[in-house]
Scaffold this motif. Structure first.
Motif, PDB file in Angstrom:
ATOM      1  N   GLN A 137       0.831  -1.206   0.000  1.00 55.19           N
ATOM      2  CA  GLN A 137       0.000   0.000   0.000  1.00 55.19           C
ATOM      3  C   GLN A 137       0.865   1.255   0.000  1.00 55.19           C
ATOM      4  OE1 GLN A 137      -2.533   0.483   3.408  1.00 55.19           O
ATOM      5  NE2 GLN A 137      -3.922   1.864   2.338  1.00 55.19           N
ATOM      6  N   GLY A 138       1.945   1.205   0.773  1.00 57.04           N
ATOM      7  CA  GLY A 138       2.861   2.346   0.797  1.00 57.04           C
ATOM      8  C   GLY A 138       3.504   2.592  -0.553  1.00 57.04           C
ATOM      9  N   GLN A 139       3.858   1.511  -1.260  1.00 55.95           N
ATOM     10  CA  GLN A 139       4.462   1.648  -2.582  1.00 55.95           C
ATOM     11  C   GLN A 139       3.473   2.253  -3.579  1.00 55.95           C
ATOM     12  OE1 GLN A 139       7.557   1.160  -3.687  1.00 55.95           O
ATOM     13  NE2 GLN A 139       8.222   0.724  -1.588  1.00 55.95           N
ATOM     14  N   VAL A 140       2.203   1.797  -3.502  1.00 56.84           N
ATOM     15  CA  VAL A 140       1.180   2.340  -4.406  1.00 56.84           C
ATOM     16  C   VAL A 140       0.984   3.831  -4.155  1.00 56.84           C
ATOM     17  CG1 VAL A 140      -1.282   2.291  -4.973  1.00 56.84           C
ATOM     18  CG2 VAL A 140      -0.025   0.150  -4.699  1.00 56.84           C
ATOM     19  N   GLN A 141       0.918   4.205  -2.862  1.00 58.42           N
ATOM     20  CA  GLN A 141       0.751   5.612  -2.521  1.00 58.42           C
ATOM     21  C   GLN A 141       1.933   6.446  -3.006  1.00 58.42           C
ATOM     22  OE1 GLN A 141       0.135   5.447   1.711  1.00 58.42           O
ATOM     23  NE2 GLN A 141      -2.105   5.225   1.500  1.00 58.42           N
ATOM     24  N   LEU A 142       3.144   5.885  -2.878  1.00 59.84           N
ATOM     25  CA  LEU A 142       4.342   6.592  -3.338  1.00 59.84           C
ATOM     26  C   LEU A 142       4.312   6.796  -4.848  1.00 59.84           C
ATOM     27  CD1 LEU A 142       7.106   7.807  -2.722  1.00 59.84           C
ATOM     28  CD2 LEU A 142       8.098   5.521  -2.936  1.00 59.84           C
ATOM     29  N   GLN A 143       3.886   5.758  -5.590  1.00 64.36           N
ATOM     30  CA  GLN A 143       3.795   5.865  -7.043  1.00 64.36           C
ATOM     31  C   GLN A 143       2.752   6.903  -7.449  1.00 64.36           C
ATOM     32  OE1 GLN A 143       3.039   1.945  -8.536  1.00 64.36           O
ATOM     33  NE2 GLN A 143       5.052   1.148  -7.972  1.00 64.36           N
ATOM     34  N   MET A 144       1.622   6.901  -6.752  1.00 65.72           N
ATOM     35  CA  MET A 144       0.586   7.889  -7.052  1.00 65.72           C
ATOM     36  C   MET A 144       1.078   9.296  -6.791  1.00 65.72           C
ATOM     37  SD  MET A 144      -2.871   6.051  -5.570  1.00 65.72           S
ATOM     38  CE  MET A 144      -3.858   7.482  -5.982  1.00 65.72           C
ATOM     39  N   GLN A 145       1.828   9.490  -5.705  1.00 63.45           N
ATOM     40  CA  GLN A 145       2.371  10.799  -5.384  1.00 63.45           C
ATOM     41  C   GLN A 145       3.342  11.270  -6.465  1.00 63.45           C
ATOM     42  OE1 GLN A 145       1.499  12.849  -3.017  1.00 63.45           O
ATOM     43  NE2 GLN A 145       2.983  14.413  -3.619  1.00 63.45           N
ATOM     44  N   ARG A 146       4.168  10.345  -6.943  1.00 62.72           N
ATOM     45  CA  ARG A 146       5.128  10.697  -7.986  1.00 62.72           C
ATOM     46  C   ARG A 146       4.404  11.078  -9.283  1.00 62.72           C
ATOM     47  NH1 ARG A 146       9.540   5.794  -6.996  1.00 62.72           N
ATOM     48  NH2 ARG A 146      10.573   6.752  -5.186  1.00 62.72           N
ATOM     49  N   ARG A 147       3.331  10.328  -9.604  1.00 67.51           N
ATOM     50  CA  ARG A 147       2.566  10.643 -10.807  1.00 67.51           C
ATOM     51  C   ARG A 147       1.902  12.008 -10.699  1.00 67.51           C
ATOM     52  NH1 ARG A 147      -0.471   4.811 -11.951  1.00 67.51           N
ATOM     53  NH2 ARG A 147       1.427   3.645 -12.534  1.00 67.51           N
ATOM     54  N   LEU A 148       1.374  12.308  -9.531  1.00 63.18           N
ATOM     55  CA  LEU A 148       0.754  13.612  -9.321  1.00 63.18           C
ATOM     56  C   LEU A 148       1.774  14.741  -9.461  1.00 63.18           C
ATOM     57  CD1 LEU A 148      -1.623  12.827  -6.317  1.00 63.18           C
ATOM     58  CD2 LEU A 148      -2.298  13.384  -8.647  1.00 63.18           C
ATOM     59  N   GLU A 149       2.957  14.523  -8.918  1.00 65.37           N
ATOM     60  CA  GLU A 149       4.007  15.524  -9.029  1.00 65.37           C
ATOM     61  C   GLU A 149       4.419  15.725 -10.483  1.00 65.37           C
ATOM     62  OE1 GLU A 149       7.080  14.076  -6.503  1.00 65.37           O
ATOM     63  OE2 GLU A 149       6.115  14.741  -4.641  1.00 65.37           O
ATOM     64  N   GLN A 150       4.493  14.603 -11.262  1.00 64.78           N
ATOM     65  CA  GLN A 150       4.856  14.709 -12.677  1.00 64.78           C
ATOM     66  C   GLN A 150       3.775  15.448 -13.463  1.00 64.78           C
ATOM     67  OE1 GLN A 150       7.770  13.785 -14.178  1.00 64.78           O
ATOM     68  NE2 GLN A 150       6.899  14.891 -15.918  1.00 64.78           N
ATOM     69  N   MET A 151       2.495  15.133 -13.160  1.00 62.98           N
ATOM     70  CA  MET A 151       1.393  15.822 -13.822  1.00 62.98           C
ATOM     71  C   MET A 151       1.424  17.311 -13.523  1.00 62.98           C
ATOM     72  SD  MET A 151      -1.719  13.090 -13.238  1.00 62.98           S
ATOM     73  CE  MET A 151      -2.937  14.235 -13.885  1.00 62.98           C
ATOM     74  N   SER A 152       1.702  17.659 -12.271  1.00 67.14           N
ATOM     75  CA  SER A 152       1.782  19.066 -11.894  1.00 67.14           C
ATOM     76  C   SER A 152       2.909  19.766 -12.646  1.00 67.14           C
ATOM     77  CB  SER A 152       2.011  19.191 -10.389  1.00 67.14           C
ATOM     78  OG  SER A 152       2.141  20.539 -10.009  1.00 67.14           O
ATOM     79  N   SER A 153       4.048  19.062 -12.804  1.00 66.47           N
ATOM     80  CA  SER A 153       5.183  19.626 -13.535  1.00 66.47           C
ATOM     81  C   SER A 153       4.836  19.822 -15.004  1.00 66.47           C
ATOM     82  CB  SER A 153       6.395  18.713 -13.399  1.00 66.47           C
ATOM     83  OG  SER A 153       7.484  19.190 -14.159  1.00 66.47           O
ATOM     84  N   ASP A 154       4.133  18.829 -15.587  1.00 67.16           N
ATOM     85  CA  ASP A 154       3.738  18.929 -16.994  1.00 67.16           C
ATOM     86  C   ASP A 154       2.776  20.094 -17.213  1.00 67.16           C
ATOM     87  OD1 ASP A 154       5.285  16.753 -17.535  1.00 67.16           O
ATOM     88  OD2 ASP A 154       3.629  15.311 -17.536  1.00 67.16           O
ATOM     89  N   ILE A 155       1.837  20.262 -16.278  1.00 66.73           N
ATOM     90  CA  ILE A 155       0.873  21.367 -16.388  1.00 66.73           C
ATOM     91  C   ILE A 155       1.583  22.708 -16.311  1.00 66.73           C
ATOM     92  CG2 ILE A 155      -1.040  22.530 -15.209  1.00 66.73           C
ATOM     93  CD1 ILE A 155      -2.065  19.726 -14.449  1.00 66.73           C
ATOM     94  N   ASP A 156       2.557  22.826 -15.406  1.00 65.05           N
ATOM     95  CA  ASP A 156       3.318  24.070 -15.295  1.00 65.05           C
ATOM     96  C   ASP A 156       4.078  24.369 -16.580  1.00 65.05           C
ATOM     97  OD1 ASP A 156       2.430  24.491 -12.741  1.00 65.05           O
ATOM     98  OD2 ASP A 156       4.179  23.606 -11.771  1.00 65.05           O
ATOM     99  N   GLU A 157       4.629  23.306 -17.182  1.00 65.35           N
ATOM    100  CA  GLU A 157       5.380  23.488 -18.430  1.00 65.35           C
ATOM    101  C   GLU A 157       4.460  23.932 -19.558  1.00 65.35           C
ATOM    102  OE1 GLU A 157       8.337  20.967 -21.443  1.00 65.35           O
ATOM    103  OE2 GLU A 157       7.552  20.053 -19.609  1.00 65.35           O
ATOM    104  N   LEU A 158       3.270  23.308 -19.649  1.00 68.80           N
ATOM    105  CA  LEU A 158       2.305  23.701 -20.676  1.00 68.80           C
ATOM    106  C   LEU A 158       1.843  25.136 -20.483  1.00 68.80           C
ATOM    107  CD1 LEU A 158       0.085  20.488 -20.865  1.00 68.80           C
ATOM    108  CD2 LEU A 158       1.608  21.352 -22.649  1.00 68.80           C
ATOM    109  N   ARG A 159       1.616  25.517 -19.233  1.00 67.38           N
ATOM    110  CA  ARG A 159       1.201  26.891 -18.944  1.00 67.38           C
ATOM    111  C   ARG A 159       2.283  27.875 -19.388  1.00 67.38           C
ATOM    112  NH1 ARG A 159       0.473  26.326 -13.942  1.00 67.38           N
ATOM    113  NH2 ARG A 159      -1.757  25.900 -13.977  1.00 67.38           N
ATOM    114  N   GLY A 160       3.540  27.503 -19.114  1.00 67.19           N
ATOM    115  CA  GLY A 160       4.649  28.366 -19.530  1.00 67.19           C
ATOM    116  C   GLY A 160       4.724  28.499 -21.038  1.00 67.19           C
TER     117      GLY A 160
END
Length: 240
Positions: free
Chosen positions: A42-65
């Motif tokens: 469960q901890g590994q799944v949560q960690l993977q989800m957190q990483r995906r969310l962080e990547q999505m946030s980074s991608d959105i920031d890049e698109l906005r830029g």
């Protein structure tokens, strides 16, 4: 086994023991290990989800830029075209064979943009010869070369209009008329009204009064509320 490992095992055993008081089931090492693996998974799944969310946030920031940069670049191009019209429109206000001055006239641009980088670069070079270097002879050659290289360019009506203005200012009326006719044949050109007016002026200077009247009347009919139409009305009055 480390003290942290032992404490964790002990905590899990106590948790399982409390649960067995309700369900009356024995606690075993296998159950403890199974629960521990479930928690780790469960901890590994949560960690993977957190990483995906962080990547999505980074991608959105890049698109906005990217959107902000593109908007800024488009604004610069539109502003540049507005400046070009002001500069080139001034040429037609000069006496025959007179050198252009820095006086400017308000104008706007509704020009399309090309996706060909080489085409844009050639166009920009010709533009800069007018705006930055004030090299009108060089600009004339640059626009002629541009139209030869890119005969179907989206910039063709405007390049032809500016060439017409450059030739008009030098009293090269035949060449000016050739280029203004290209603009006049482009129904959606924002400079068509002025091109028609210039064709009327050129015809009038060549004592072709009938043709001059035809162009003036076309300006008035097609663009009744424009500055060009007002000038055409004045010219017609003087011809009567």
């Amino acid at each position: 086994m480390s003290s942290n490992k032992v404490m964790r095992k002990l905590a899990l055993v106590l948790l399982m023991s409390a649960a067995t008081q309700v369900v009356a089931a024995p606690v075993s090492a296998a159950n403890v290990d199974s629960l521990e693996r479930m928690l780790e998974a469960q901890g590994q799944v949560q960690l993977q989800m957190q990483r995906r969310l962080e990547q999505m946030s980074s991608d959105i920031d890049e698109l906005r830029g990217n959107v902000e940069r593109n908007s800024y670049e488009i604004k610069k191009v539109v502003d540049r075209q507005r400046d070009i019209y002001r500069e080139v429109d001034n040429l037609s206000r000069q006496p025959a064979k007179a050198e252009p001055t820095d006086a400017k006239k308000e104008a706007t641009s509704s020009e399309a943009f090309s996706s060909n980088t080489d085409e844009n670069a050639a166009y920009e070079k010709a533009v800069n010869l007018i705006l930055k270097e004030k090299d009108y002879k060089g600009a004339t050659k640059a626009f002629q070369s541009f139209l030869t290289t890119y005969p179907n360019s989206v910039y063709k009506p405007n390049a032809s209009y500016w060439l017409g203005q450059l030739f008009f200012a030098q009293n090269q009326l035949a060449d000016a008329a050739t280029n203004f006719k290209v603009v006049a044949d482009t129904k959606d050109s924002s400079k068509r009204a002025d091109a028609l007016l210039k064709l009327g002026v050129i015809a009038e200077r060549g004592n072709d009064i009938a043709t001059a009247k035809k162009y003036y009347q076309e300006v008035i009919k097609a663009y009744p509320n424009s500055t060009s139409a007002n000038q055409a009305k004045t010219a017609l009055t003087k011809l009567k």
